[in-house]
Motif scaffolding. Structure first.
Motif, PDB file in Angstrom:
ATOM      1  N   TYR A  93       6.256  -2.393   1.989  1.00 28.23           N
ATOM      2  CA  TYR A  93       5.421  -2.595   0.799  1.00 28.23           C
ATOM      3  C   TYR A  93       6.260  -2.965  -0.410  1.00 28.23           C
ATOM      4  N   TYR A  94       7.313  -2.209  -0.657  1.00 25.97           N
ATOM      5  CA  TYR A  94       8.109  -2.464  -1.859  1.00 25.97           C
ATOM      6  C   TYR A  94       8.955  -3.725  -1.745  1.00 25.97           C
ATOM      7  N   SER A  95       9.148  -4.226  -0.538  1.00 26.03           N
ATOM      8  CA  SER A  95       9.775  -5.544  -0.389  1.00 26.03           C
ATOM      9  C   SER A  95       8.875  -6.617  -0.982  1.00 26.03           C
ATOM     10  N   ALA A  96       7.571  -6.441  -0.796  1.00 24.81           N
ATOM     11  CA  ALA A  96       6.609  -7.394  -1.365  1.00 24.81           C
ATOM     12  C   ALA A  96       6.490  -7.207  -2.871  1.00 24.81           C
ATOM     13  N   GLN A  97       6.324  -5.968  -3.315  1.00 25.24           N
ATOM     14  CA  GLN A  97       6.137  -5.714  -4.739  1.00 25.24           C
ATOM     15  C   GLN A  97       7.368  -6.147  -5.535  1.00 25.24           C
ATOM     16  N   THR A  98       8.546  -5.921  -4.971  1.00 26.14           N
ATOM     17  CA  THR A  98       9.786  -6.297  -5.656  1.00 26.14           C
ATOM     18  C   THR A  98       9.848  -7.797  -5.904  1.00 26.14           C
ATOM     19  N   GLN A  99       9.461  -8.571  -4.901  1.00 25.57           N
ATOM     20  CA  GLN A  99       9.522 -10.026  -5.051  1.00 25.57           C
ATOM     21  C   GLN A  99       8.446 -10.559  -5.986  1.00 25.57           C
ATOM     22  N   LEU A 100       7.288  -9.934  -5.948  1.00 26.14           N
ATOM     23  CA  LEU A 100       6.174 -10.403  -6.773  1.00 26.14           C
ATOM     24  C   LEU A 100       6.284  -9.916  -8.214  1.00 26.14           C
ATOM     25  N   GLY A 101       6.902  -8.762  -8.400  1.00 31.92           N
ATOM     26  CA  GLY A 101       6.967  -8.177  -9.728  1.00 31.92           C
ATOM     27  C   GLY A 101       5.663  -7.552 -10.153  1.00 31.92           C
ATOM     28  N   THR A 102       4.746  -7.396  -9.225  1.00 31.23           N
ATOM     29  CA  THR A 102       3.442  -6.807  -9.512  1.00 31.23           C
ATOM     30  C   THR A 102       2.829  -6.313  -8.213  1.00 31.23           C
ATOM     31  N   THR A 103       1.652  -5.716  -8.301  1.00 34.86           N
ATOM     32  CA  THR A 103       0.955  -5.232  -7.107  1.00 34.86           C
ATOM     33  C   THR A 103       0.546  -6.411  -6.229  1.00 34.86           C
ATOM     34  N   PRO A 104       0.830  -6.359  -4.930  1.00 35.04           N
ATOM     35  CA  PRO A 104       0.448  -7.456  -4.033  1.00 35.04           C
ATOM     36  C   PRO A 104      -1.058  -7.706  -4.037  1.00 35.04           C
ATOM     37  N   SER A 105      -1.435  -8.941  -3.733  1.00 38.14           N
ATOM     38  CA  SER A 105      -2.855  -9.321  -3.665  1.00 38.14           C
ATOM     39  C   SER A 105      -3.533  -8.585  -2.512  1.00 38.14           C
ATOM     40  N   HIS A 106      -4.854  -8.583  -2.541  1.00 38.63           N
ATOM     41  CA  HIS A 106      -5.604  -7.950  -1.456  1.00 38.63           C
ATOM     42  C   HIS A 106      -5.356  -8.663  -0.134  1.00 38.63           C
ATOM     43  N   ASP A 107      -5.197  -9.989  -0.164  1.00 34.94           N
ATOM     44  CA  ASP A 107      -4.918 -10.720   1.070  1.00 34.94           C
ATOM     45  C   ASP A 107      -3.590 -10.287   1.679  1.00 34.94           C
ATOM     46  N   LEU A 108      -2.560 -10.154   0.839  1.00 37.82           N
ATOM     47  CA  LEU A 108      -1.262  -9.725   1.344  1.00 37.82           C
ATOM     48  C   LEU A 108      -1.316  -8.271   1.808  1.00 37.82           C
ATOM     49  N   MET A 109      -2.025  -7.429   1.073  1.00 43.16           N
ATOM     50  CA  MET A 109      -2.161  -6.031   1.490  1.00 43.16           C
ATOM     51  C   MET A 109      -2.810  -5.946   2.865  1.00 43.16           C
ATOM     52  N   ASN A 110      -3.881  -6.706   3.067  1.00 43.83           N
ATOM     53  CA  ASN A 110      -4.555  -6.684   4.365  1.00 43.83           C
ATOM     54  C   ASN A 110      -3.645  -7.190   5.472  1.00 43.83           C
ATOM     55  N   ALA A 111      -2.863  -8.216   5.171  1.00 39.99           N
ATOM     56  CA  ALA A 111      -1.934  -8.750   6.175  1.00 39.99           C
ATOM     57  C   ALA A 111      -0.871  -7.715   6.538  1.00 39.99           C
ATOM     58  N   MET A 112      -0.377  -6.989   5.547  1.00 36.94           N
ATOM     59  CA  MET A 112       0.629  -5.949   5.825  1.00 36.94           C
ATOM     60  C   MET A 112       0.015  -4.792   6.604  1.00 36.94           C
ATOM     61  N   PHE A 113      -1.195  -4.385   6.228  1.00 40.50           N
ATOM     62  CA  PHE A 113      -1.875  -3.329   6.978  1.00 40.50           C
ATOM     63  C   PHE A 113      -2.030  -3.742   8.449  1.00 40.50           C
ATOM     64  N   ASN A 114      -2.497  -4.957   8.672  1.00 43.29           N
ATOM     65  CA  ASN A 114      -2.729  -5.425  10.042  1.00 43.29           C
ATOM     66  C   ASN A 114      -1.437  -5.472  10.849  1.00 43.29           C
ATOM     67  N   ALA A 115      -0.362  -5.903  10.203  1.00 43.29           N
ATOM     68  CA  ALA A 115       0.916  -6.018  10.907  1.00 43.29           C
ATOM     69  C   ALA A 115       1.480  -4.642  11.250  1.00 43.29           C
ATOM     70  N   VAL A 116       1.438  -3.734  10.304  1.00 39.74           N
ATOM     71  CA  VAL A 116       2.007  -2.406  10.530  1.00 39.74           C
ATOM     72  C   VAL A 116       1.185  -1.623  11.547  1.00 39.74           C
ATOM     73  N   GLN A 117      -0.132  -1.857  11.561  1.00 37.53           N
ATOM     74  CA  GLN A 117      -1.006  -1.071  12.428  1.00 37.53           C
ATOM     75  C   GLN A 117      -1.409  -1.816  13.706  1.00 37.53           C
ATOM     76  N   MET A 118      -0.600  -2.792  14.115  1.00 36.85           N
ATOM     77  CA  MET A 118      -0.887  -3.522  15.355  1.00 36.85           C
ATOM     78  C   MET A 118      -0.861  -2.580  16.553  1.00 36.85           C
ATOM     79  N   GLU A 119      -1.962  -2.532  17.283  1.00 31.86           N
ATOM     80  CA  GLU A 119      -2.025  -1.651  18.447  1.00 31.86           C
ATOM     81  C   GLU A 119      -1.451  -2.346  19.676  1.00 31.86           C
ATOM     82  N   GLY A 120      -0.627  -1.617  20.411  1.00 32.92           N
ATOM     83  CA  GLY A 120      -0.076  -2.133  21.658  1.00 32.92           C
ATOM     84  C   GLY A 120       0.990  -3.192  21.487  1.00 32.92           C
ATOM     85  N   ALA A 121       1.446  -3.424  20.267  1.00 35.88           N
ATOM     86  CA  ALA A 121       2.450  -4.456  20.018  1.00 35.88           C
ATOM     87  C   ALA A 121       3.848  -3.904  20.246  1.00 35.88           C
TER      88      ALA A 121
END
Length: 205
Positions: A93-121
């Motif tokens: 998360y903070y890798s994204a926030q650090t680069q953006l300098g602000t809170t990540p967008s909802h699209d990026l948040m959803n993408a990170m949630f999906n990636a971290v919570q991938m089942e069976g990956a």
């Protein structure tokens, strides 16, 4: 007749008092005071505390725009750090926030949630998904940050760890309001109730 009217008036006052009392969120049910005042961290008025590992947090992400609209606030975010798993996802998360300098967008948040919570990956598949979430937003993947970006990231993680510890945040998602109050989501039936509590706490000293 006067006695009847007086009695009716007392009943009306009691009912109004009861309704008035129920309109306000109650400490211990809908919210609680944080054990430590976190105002020194200069958090946004409303700050969501969450974890990319948390399924409920992923679901809450879709509700954030509605809550922001209902409270007329732009929410900040703090990634909780209360165990090793949360620490790893906090780095993402903070890798994204650090680069953006602000809170990540909802699209990026959803993408990170999906990636971290991938089942069976596999670990490799998950890493690829995380990197893709970043590169799709024209960001460098977490393992390709510059030295300056890494220093900023670790400083942000240190602050998040302090907030998690001092605030005694043991469950997510939740919301910190004015750096002093924590919303108890279990004490609410719907988003309107959560928004009502947040609006109430915003007005508290």
């Amino acid at each position: 007749m006067r006695k009847i009217l007086a009695f009716a008036g007392l009943i009306l006052v009691a009912l109004l008092a009861g309704c008035s009392k129920s309109e306000h969120p109650q400490e211990g049910k809908q919210f609680e005071r944080l054990p430590t005042d976190l105002s020194a961290y200069q958090l946004p008025v409303v700050t969501e505390v969450f974890s990319l590992n948390c399924g409920h947090c992923a679901n809450m992400e879709s509700a954030i725009p509605q809550l922001e609209a209902a409270t007329n606030q732009t929410f900040g975010k703090v990634h909780v750090i209360f165990n090793q798993s949360a620490q790893v996802s906090a780095m993402i998360y903070y890798s994204a926030q650090t680069q953006l300098g602000t809170t990540p967008s909802h699209d990026l948040m959803n993408a990170m949630f999906n990636a971290v919570q991938m089942e069976g990956a596999t670990a490799q598949q998950q890493k690829q998904a995380i990197n893709k979430a970043f590169t799709d937003q024209d960001l460098s993947s977490p393992d390709k940050l510059t030295e300056d970006q890494r220093r900023t990231l670790f400083a942000a993680m240190q602050q998040a760890a302090e907030i998690s510890q001092k605030g005694q945040i043991n469950a997510v998602p939740t919301f910190i309001v004015n750096g002093k109050y924590m919303v108890l989501l279990a004490g609410h039936k719907d988003l309107d109730g959560i928004a009502n509590t947040i609006n109430y706490l915003i007005q508290q000293p």
